[in-house]
Scaffold this motif. Sequence first.
Motif, PDB file in Angstrom:
ATOM      1  N   SER A  17     -10.436  44.655  84.374  1.00  0.00           N
ATOM      2  CA  SER A  17      -8.981  44.855  84.376  1.00  0.00           C
ATOM      3  C   SER A  17      -8.246  43.668  83.774  1.00  0.00           C
ATOM      4  O   SER A  17      -7.043  43.719  83.554  1.00  0.00           O
ATOM      5  CB  SER A  17      -8.491  45.070  85.817  1.00  0.00           C
ATOM      6  OG  SER A  17      -8.774  43.930  86.622  1.00  0.00           O
ATOM      7  N   ARG A  18      -8.979  42.581  83.501  1.00  0.00           N
ATOM      8  CA  ARG A  18      -8.357  41.376  82.935  1.00  0.00           C
ATOM      9  C   ARG A  18      -9.407  40.602  82.172  1.00  0.00           C
ATOM     10  O   ARG A  18     -10.578  40.565  82.560  1.00  0.00           O
ATOM     11  CB  ARG A  18      -7.767  40.512  84.052  1.00  0.00           C
ATOM     12  CG  ARG A  18      -6.935  39.322  83.560  1.00  0.00           C
ATOM     13  CD  ARG A  18      -6.321  38.572  84.728  1.00  0.00           C
ATOM     14  NE  ARG A  18      -5.481  37.478  84.285  1.00  0.00           N
ATOM     15  CZ  ARG A  18      -4.898  36.597  85.100  1.00  0.00           C
ATOM     16  NH1 ARG A  18      -5.065  36.694  86.412  1.00  0.00           N
ATOM     17  NH2 ARG A  18      -4.140  35.636  84.614  1.00  0.00           N
ATOM     18  N   GLN A  19      -8.984  39.969  81.070  1.00  0.00           N
ATOM     19  CA  GLN A  19      -9.914  39.192  80.263  1.00  0.00           C
ATOM     20  C   GLN A  19      -9.291  37.837  79.954  1.00  0.00           C
ATOM     21  O   GLN A  19      -8.133  37.753  79.523  1.00  0.00           O
ATOM     22  CB  GLN A  19     -10.268  39.920  78.960  1.00  0.00           C
ATOM     23  CG  GLN A  19     -11.423  39.265  78.200  1.00  0.00           C
ATOM     24  CD  GLN A  19     -12.010  40.191  77.132  1.00  0.00           C
ATOM     25  OE1 GLN A  19     -11.597  41.338  76.997  1.00  0.00           O
ATOM     26  NE2 GLN A  19     -12.983  39.699  76.385  1.00  0.00           N
ATOM     27  N   CYS A  37     -14.691  38.606  81.607  1.00  0.00           N
ATOM     28  CA  CYS A  37     -14.182  39.940  81.921  1.00  0.00           C
ATOM     29  C   CYS A  37     -14.160  40.063  83.445  1.00  0.00           C
ATOM     30  O   CYS A  37     -15.210  39.937  84.099  1.00  0.00           O
ATOM     31  CB  CYS A  37     -15.075  40.997  81.294  1.00  0.00           C
ATOM     32  SG  CYS A  37     -14.583  42.704  81.660  1.00  0.00           S
ATOM     33  N   LEU A  38     -12.978  40.293  84.023  1.00  0.00           N
ATOM     34  CA  LEU A  38     -12.818  40.321  85.476  1.00  0.00           C
ATOM     35  C   LEU A  38     -12.246  41.661  85.924  1.00  0.00           C
ATOM     36  O   LEU A  38     -11.526  42.332  85.164  1.00  0.00           O
ATOM     37  CB  LEU A  38     -11.887  39.196  85.949  1.00  0.00           C
ATOM     38  CG  LEU A  38     -12.215  37.775  85.471  1.00  0.00           C
ATOM     39  CD1 LEU A  38     -11.352  37.430  84.264  1.00  0.00           C
ATOM     40  CD2 LEU A  38     -11.962  36.753  86.579  1.00  0.00           C
ATOM     41  N   ARG A  39     -12.546  42.001  87.174  1.00  0.00           N
ATOM     42  CA  ARG A  39     -11.972  43.216  87.758  1.00  0.00           C
ATOM     43  C   ARG A  39     -11.225  42.826  89.037  1.00  0.00           C
ATOM     44  O   ARG A  39     -11.832  42.387  90.013  1.00  0.00           O
ATOM     45  CB  ARG A  39     -13.062  44.249  88.078  1.00  0.00           C
ATOM     46  CG  ARG A  39     -12.523  45.534  88.712  1.00  0.00           C
ATOM     47  CD  ARG A  39     -13.653  46.545  88.928  1.00  0.00           C
ATOM     48  NE  ARG A  39     -13.183  47.732  89.623  1.00  0.00           N
ATOM     49  CZ  ARG A  39     -12.599  48.776  89.032  1.00  0.00           C
ATOM     50  NH1 ARG A  39     -12.427  48.765  87.716  1.00  0.00           N
ATOM     51  NH2 ARG A  39     -12.210  49.821  89.734  1.00  0.00           N
ATOM     52  N   ARG A  40      -9.911  42.971  88.994  1.00  0.00           N
ATOM     53  CA  ARG A  40      -9.038  42.682  90.129  1.00  0.00           C
ATOM     54  C   ARG A  40      -9.407  41.352  90.790  1.00  0.00           C
ATOM     55  O   ARG A  40      -9.756  41.308  91.973  1.00  0.00           O
ATOM     56  CB  ARG A  40      -9.108  43.819  91.150  1.00  0.00           C
ATOM     57  CG  ARG A  40      -8.647  45.154  90.602  1.00  0.00           C
ATOM     58  CD  ARG A  40      -8.819  46.258  91.610  1.00  0.00           C
ATOM     59  NE  ARG A  40      -8.446  47.554  91.036  1.00  0.00           N
ATOM     60  CZ  ARG A  40      -8.619  48.725  91.662  1.00  0.00           C
ATOM     61  NH1 ARG A  40      -9.154  48.746  92.877  1.00  0.00           N
ATOM     62  NH2 ARG A  40      -8.260  49.853  91.082  1.00  0.00           N
ATOM     63  N   PRO A  41      -9.311  40.253  90.037  1.00  0.00           N
ATOM     64  CA  PRO A  41      -9.755  38.961  90.582  1.00  0.00           C
ATOM     65  C   PRO A  41      -8.766  38.392  91.597  1.00  0.00           C
ATOM     66  O   PRO A  41      -7.553  38.489  91.431  1.00  0.00           O
ATOM     67  CB  PRO A  41      -9.821  38.065  89.342  1.00  0.00           C
ATOM     68  CG  PRO A  41      -8.788  38.648  88.417  1.00  0.00           C
ATOM     69  CD  PRO A  41      -8.820  40.134  88.642  1.00  0.00           C
ATOM     70  N   ALA A  42      -9.295  37.792  92.664  1.00  0.00           N
ATOM     71  CA  ALA A  42      -8.496  37.038  93.610  1.00  0.00           C
ATOM     72  C   ALA A  42      -8.345  35.610  93.103  1.00  0.00           C
ATOM     73  O   ALA A  42      -9.010  35.197  92.146  1.00  0.00           O
ATOM     74  CB  ALA A  42      -9.172  37.055  94.988  1.00  0.00           C
ATOM     75  N   GLN A  43      -7.480  34.857  93.770  1.00  0.00           N
ATOM     76  CA  GLN A  43      -7.247  33.480  93.339  1.00  0.00           C
ATOM     77  C   GLN A  43      -8.528  32.651  93.380  1.00  0.00           C
ATOM     78  O   GLN A  43      -8.786  31.847  92.489  1.00  0.00           O
ATOM     79  CB  GLN A  43      -6.178  32.828  94.232  1.00  0.00           C
ATOM     80  CG  GLN A  43      -5.892  31.367  93.894  1.00  0.00           C
ATOM     81  CD  GLN A  43      -5.293  31.205  92.507  1.00  0.00           C
ATOM     82  OE1 GLN A  43      -4.556  32.074  92.059  1.00  0.00           O
ATOM     83  NE2 GLN A  43      -5.610  30.113  91.837  1.00  0.00           N
ATOM     84  N   GLU A  44      -9.362  32.827  94.393  1.00  0.00           N
ATOM     85  CA  GLU A  44     -10.590  32.039  94.484  1.00  0.00           C
ATOM     86  C   GLU A  44     -11.543  32.369  93.337  1.00  0.00           C
ATOM     87  O   GLU A  44     -12.273  31.510  92.848  1.00  0.00           O
ATOM     88  CB  GLU A  44     -11.271  32.260  95.834  1.00  0.00           C
ATOM     89  CG  GLU A  44     -11.795  33.671  96.062  1.00  0.00           C
ATOM     90  CD  GLU A  44     -12.478  33.826  97.412  1.00  0.00           C
ATOM     91  OE1 GLU A  44     -13.375  34.678  97.508  1.00  0.00           O
ATOM     92  OE2 GLU A  44     -12.114  33.096  98.352  1.00  0.00           O
ATOM     93  N   THR A  45     -11.526  33.621  92.856  1.00  0.00           N
ATOM     94  CA  THR A  45     -12.371  33.993  91.712  1.00  0.00           C
ATOM     95  C   THR A  45     -11.877  33.304  90.441  1.00  0.00           C
ATOM     96  O   THR A  45     -12.674  32.818  89.630  1.00  0.00           O
ATOM     97  CB  THR A  45     -12.365  35.516  91.526  1.00  0.00           C
ATOM     98  OG1 THR A  45     -12.825  36.136  92.727  1.00  0.00           O
ATOM     99  CG2 THR A  45     -13.260  35.937  90.370  1.00  0.00           C
ATOM    100  N   LEU A  46     -10.555  33.248  90.273  1.00  0.00           N
ATOM    101  CA  LEU A  46      -9.994  32.546  89.112  1.00  0.00           C
ATOM    102  C   LEU A  46     -10.306  31.054  89.197  1.00  0.00           C
ATOM    103  O   LEU A  46     -10.584  30.413  88.177  1.00  0.00           O
ATOM    104  CB  LEU A  46      -8.486  32.782  89.054  1.00  0.00           C
ATOM    105  CG  LEU A  46      -8.044  34.232  88.845  1.00  0.00           C
ATOM    106  CD1 LEU A  46      -6.526  34.363  88.971  1.00  0.00           C
ATOM    107  CD2 LEU A  46      -8.504  34.757  87.495  1.00  0.00           C
ATOM    108  N   SER A  47     -10.265  30.505  90.400  1.00  0.00           N
ATOM    109  CA  SER A  47     -10.605  29.091  90.570  1.00  0.00           C
ATOM    110  C   SER A  47     -12.068  28.842  90.213  1.00  0.00           C
ATOM    111  O   SER A  47     -12.413  27.830  89.595  1.00  0.00           O
ATOM    112  CB  SER A  47     -10.335  28.657  92.010  1.00  0.00           C
ATOM    113  OG  SER A  47      -8.968  28.796  92.334  1.00  0.00           O
ATOM    114  N   THR A  48     -12.936  29.759  90.597  1.00  0.00           N
ATOM    115  CA  THR A  48     -14.354  29.647  90.247  1.00  0.00           C
ATOM    116  C   THR A  48     -14.530  29.665  88.732  1.00  0.00           C
ATOM    117  O   THR A  48     -15.300  28.879  88.171  1.00  0.00           O
ATOM    118  CB  THR A  48     -15.148  30.802  90.880  1.00  0.00           C
ATOM    119  OG1 THR A  48     -15.030  30.737  92.295  1.00  0.00           O
ATOM    120  CG2 THR A  48     -16.615  30.737  90.474  1.00  0.00           C
TER     121      THR A  48
END
Length: 333
Positions: free
Chosen positions: A276-278, A299-310
């Motif tokens: 859903s986001r790249q 390529c991410l699917r509905r990422p949370a803030q901690e996933t973006l931080s990772t």
Amino acid sequence: MTERDFAAWEREAAVDRETALDRAVADDHEVVDELRVLLQLAAPHLSAPADRMDRVLARAALARRRRRRAALAAGLAVGLTAAVLAAAPALAPGPTGTVLGPAASGPALGAMPAAGAPSGAPAGSPEASTSASPGPGDPRSPSPAESPSVGADGGSTDGPTGDAVGPLRPTRFTLLDGVIIDVPDAWSDLTLLGTAERPESVGYLASQSMAREPGCPIRNGVQQPVCLAAGGLLDNSMIVSVRVLRDEKLATEAASRSVLLRDTALDKDCAVHGGSRQLVAQQVVIPNGKAEVVELSACLRRPAQETLSTLYRLTASVRLFGTATNSPITSTG
């Protein structure tokens, strides 16, 4: 002999001497002329080679090319050095490798502020940065293995918005000029060899288990080289491709950017995975004296803030040297 007779004799002797001298000079001229004729007859006249002008033009063209290459190399070196000094926060020589990072820590990837930032201060703002922990380029900051989780603005994300990524595993992509990336220990990784249809080798990282052809599905008549074992991305998951772009002009542009991760439109591969986001990041490395770009496309699917931080932490760890495990190499041919 009278005085008059002596004078007459002296005049005759002088005339005889002048006559003999004239005859000798004439004989010398005749000898010189004969010698000149002999030399002209004996030594053949060598004409210029038929390709003489071609050789002259070729040498001139080669000299021009050398001057242009020297000027271009000097210009690229000056431009890259200026861009690095103006934009990159740090060089990482020695045991951590030579890596030119972007000018700033990265964009505000989520709506949550960095830990320690005043309430209402957006991530990446001056208020947030003054309250956050030292950034990756700060000499006070601990090593990646010891540091707290790093958010999109380079500050700590421990606490309610902390990153539960766990321990990191330095992974070397041998076919990608030996690039090393700190990968979460629970993630999967592999490197695909290039083929005739796709000459470049590509590395892959994923927060889920990955599979590769022939176990991957065929979509639109094309065999997918890599797929996710779950059939696609789960919520709050990502798959990251890693490529090396050997382009000094692109390296200069990447070093001058003020953000690390940039949003981009979904490509076909990301859409196939259900993303859903790249996000794309470009880190500059110098493996052999020439600047190259390590491009990570997440390529991410509905990422949370901690996933973006990772993702930010993973991207900021790109380097060339150090102890690491080799990513498995697979062949698609």
